[in-house]
Design a protein around this motif. Structure first.
Motif, PDB file in Angstrom:
ATOM      1  N   LEU A  65       0.826  -1.208   0.000  1.00 51.25           N
ATOM      2  CA  LEU A  65       0.000   0.000   0.000  1.00 51.25           C
ATOM      3  C   LEU A  65       0.862   1.260   0.000  1.00 51.25           C
ATOM      4  O   LEU A  65       0.596   2.213  -0.740  1.00 51.25           O
ATOM      5  N   LEU A  66       1.880   1.269   0.839  1.00 54.84           N
ATOM      6  CA  LEU A  66       2.759   2.437   0.922  1.00 54.84           C
ATOM      7  C   LEU A  66       3.454   2.707  -0.406  1.00 54.84           C
ATOM      8  O   LEU A  66       3.588   3.861  -0.829  1.00 54.84           O
ATOM      9  N   GLU A  67       3.885   1.651  -1.063  1.00 57.20           N
ATOM     10  CA  GLU A  67       4.567   1.822  -2.344  1.00 57.20           C
ATOM     11  C   GLU A  67       3.616   2.389  -3.395  1.00 57.20           C
ATOM     12  O   GLU A  67       3.956   3.342  -4.111  1.00 57.20           O
ATOM     13  N   LYS A  68       2.403   1.825  -3.473  1.00 52.15           N
ATOM     14  CA  LYS A  68       1.447   2.260  -4.491  1.00 52.15           C
ATOM     15  C   LYS A  68       0.940   3.677  -4.225  1.00 52.15           C
ATOM     16  O   LYS A  68       0.881   4.510  -5.131  1.00 52.15           O
ATOM     17  N   ILE A  69       0.572   3.952  -2.966  1.00 48.96           N
ATOM     18  CA  ILE A  69       0.065   5.287  -2.637  1.00 48.96           C
ATOM     19  C   ILE A  69       1.187   6.315  -2.743  1.00 48.96           C
ATOM     20  O   ILE A  69       0.971   7.448  -3.175  1.00 48.96           O
ATOM     21  N   GLY A  70       2.394   5.918  -2.360  1.00 50.41           N
ATOM     22  CA  GLY A  70       3.536   6.818  -2.478  1.00 50.41           C
ATOM     23  C   GLY A  70       3.764   7.260  -3.911  1.00 50.41           C
ATOM     24  O   GLY A  70       4.034   8.435  -4.185  1.00 50.41           O
ATOM     25  N   LYS A  71       3.640   6.320  -4.854  1.00 47.71           N
ATOM     26  CA  LYS A  71       3.807   6.661  -6.270  1.00 47.71           C
ATOM     27  C   LYS A  71       2.701   7.600  -6.734  1.00 47.71           C
ATOM     28  O   LYS A  71       2.944   8.551  -7.483  1.00 47.71           O
ATOM     29  N   ILE A  72       1.479   7.341  -6.273  1.00 48.86           N
ATOM     30  CA  ILE A  72       0.342   8.184  -6.656  1.00 48.86           C
ATOM     31  C   ILE A  72       0.531   9.611  -6.143  1.00 48.86           C
ATOM     32  O   ILE A  72       0.211  10.586  -6.832  1.00 48.86           O
ATOM     33  N   LEU A  73       1.078   9.738  -4.929  1.00 43.02           N
ATOM     34  CA  LEU A  73       1.281  11.055  -4.322  1.00 43.02           C
ATOM     35  C   LEU A  73       2.598  11.703  -4.743  1.00 43.02           C
ATOM     36  O   LEU A  73       2.897  12.823  -4.329  1.00 43.02           O
ATOM     37  N   GLY A  74       3.372  10.995  -5.551  1.00 47.57           N
ATOM     38  CA  GLY A  74       4.643  11.555  -6.011  1.00 47.57           C
ATOM     39  C   GLY A  74       5.733  11.537  -4.963  1.00 47.57           C
ATOM     40  O   GLY A  74       6.676  12.332  -5.013  1.00 47.57           O
ATOM     41  N   LYS A  75       5.625  10.616  -3.999  1.00 46.70           N
ATOM     42  CA  LYS A  75       6.631  10.526  -2.942  1.00 46.70           C
ATOM     43  C   LYS A  75       7.909   9.900  -3.477  1.00 46.70           C
ATOM     44  O   LYS A  75       7.884   9.031  -4.345  1.00 46.70           O
ATOM     45  N   THR A  76       9.034  10.342  -2.943  1.00 46.38           N
ATOM     46  CA  THR A  76      10.330   9.755  -3.262  1.00 46.38           C
ATOM     47  C   THR A  76      11.071   9.485  -1.960  1.00 46.38           C
ATOM     48  O   THR A  76      10.582   9.805  -0.876  1.00 46.38           O
ATOM     49  N   ASP A  77      12.247   8.901  -2.069  1.00 46.25           N
ATOM     50  CA  ASP A  77      13.054   8.653  -0.871  1.00 46.25           C
ATOM     51  C   ASP A  77      13.646   9.944  -0.315  1.00 46.25           C
ATOM     52  O   ASP A  77      14.059   9.999   0.841  1.00 46.25           O
TER      53      ASP A  77
END
Length: 212
Positions: A65-77
């Motif tokens: 979930l974190l990986e998928k939602i992170g991509k949707i929100l434009g999150k990076t490391d």
């Protein structure tokens, strides 16, 4: 996504990060709904629109979930850098708030017109004069600023910020800042956060409770 869904999705992401920090690996829609203050049906609908699917009886894998939602929100490391403009009481409180780091937000610096605060070693980040805005913004590739300046200074600071390349602003000043399209075609994102107005809404709802 509309603004309400963006807010909910961001909240899901924050909650999931906290659950992972507690050592949990799976979550069910009703658990996430309780933590987010919405219904399980809303969570499932949001996830369906985002094309996120779990197991019928096994819930959702938190890392997935974190990986998928992170991509949707434009999150990076990399942390998301912000600056605080106006180092009065609200500005100082935000500079000292430790919860930002857990959400991947890094306060790089503060800015103020009062020379007394520049050498104040109690601040967790350096505080610079306003005339160094453009220099620091370019150096740290900053796109978002928080304005906590007095009413009389907010509008001028907004102009200085957008001219320096800031296109996202969270405004805590008493006045409402209106976003206008710039010559380069960019429309800055401005969120006005008036604490007094928020409190007035709470008082009103307490006085005139909505009938269910």
């Amino acid at each position: 996504m509309n603004s309400d869904m963006i807010l909910r999705t961001t909240n899901y992401y924050r909650i999931l990060n906290r659950l992972r920090a507690l050592g949990l690996e799976k979550v069910f829609a009703h658990n996430l709904a309780d933590a987010a203050g919405v219904s399980a049906a809303v969570v499932r609908k949001d996830f369906s629109l985002l094309e996120i699917y779990g197991q019928k009886r096994g819930g959702y894998e938190i890392p997935d979930l974190l990986e998928k939602i992170g991509k949707i929100l434009g999150k990076t490391d990399d942390p998301q850098n912000v600056i605080i403009v106006g180092c009065g009481r609200i500005g100082k409180a935000l500079m000292h708030y430790t919860g930002f780091e857990g959400d991947g937000i890094h306060v790089v610096a503060g800015f103020d017109s009062d020379p007394k605060v520049y050498n104040d070693t109690t601040h967790p980040v350096p505080v610079y004069p306003i005339n160094r805005l453009e220099e620091i913004i370019k150096k740290h590739v900053i796109e978002v600023a928080i304005i906590t300046a007095p009413e009389g200074a907010a509008a001028d600071l907004y102009q200085k910020l957008v001219q320096a390349g800031i296109y996202g602003i969270l405004n805590f000043s008493p006045i409402t800042l209106k976003s206008t399209r710039l010559e380069n075609g960019i429309l800055p994102v401005v969120h006005n956060m008036n604490i007094a107005l928020e409190l007035e809404q709470i008082f009103y709802k307490l006085k005139f409770p909505k009938e269910e």
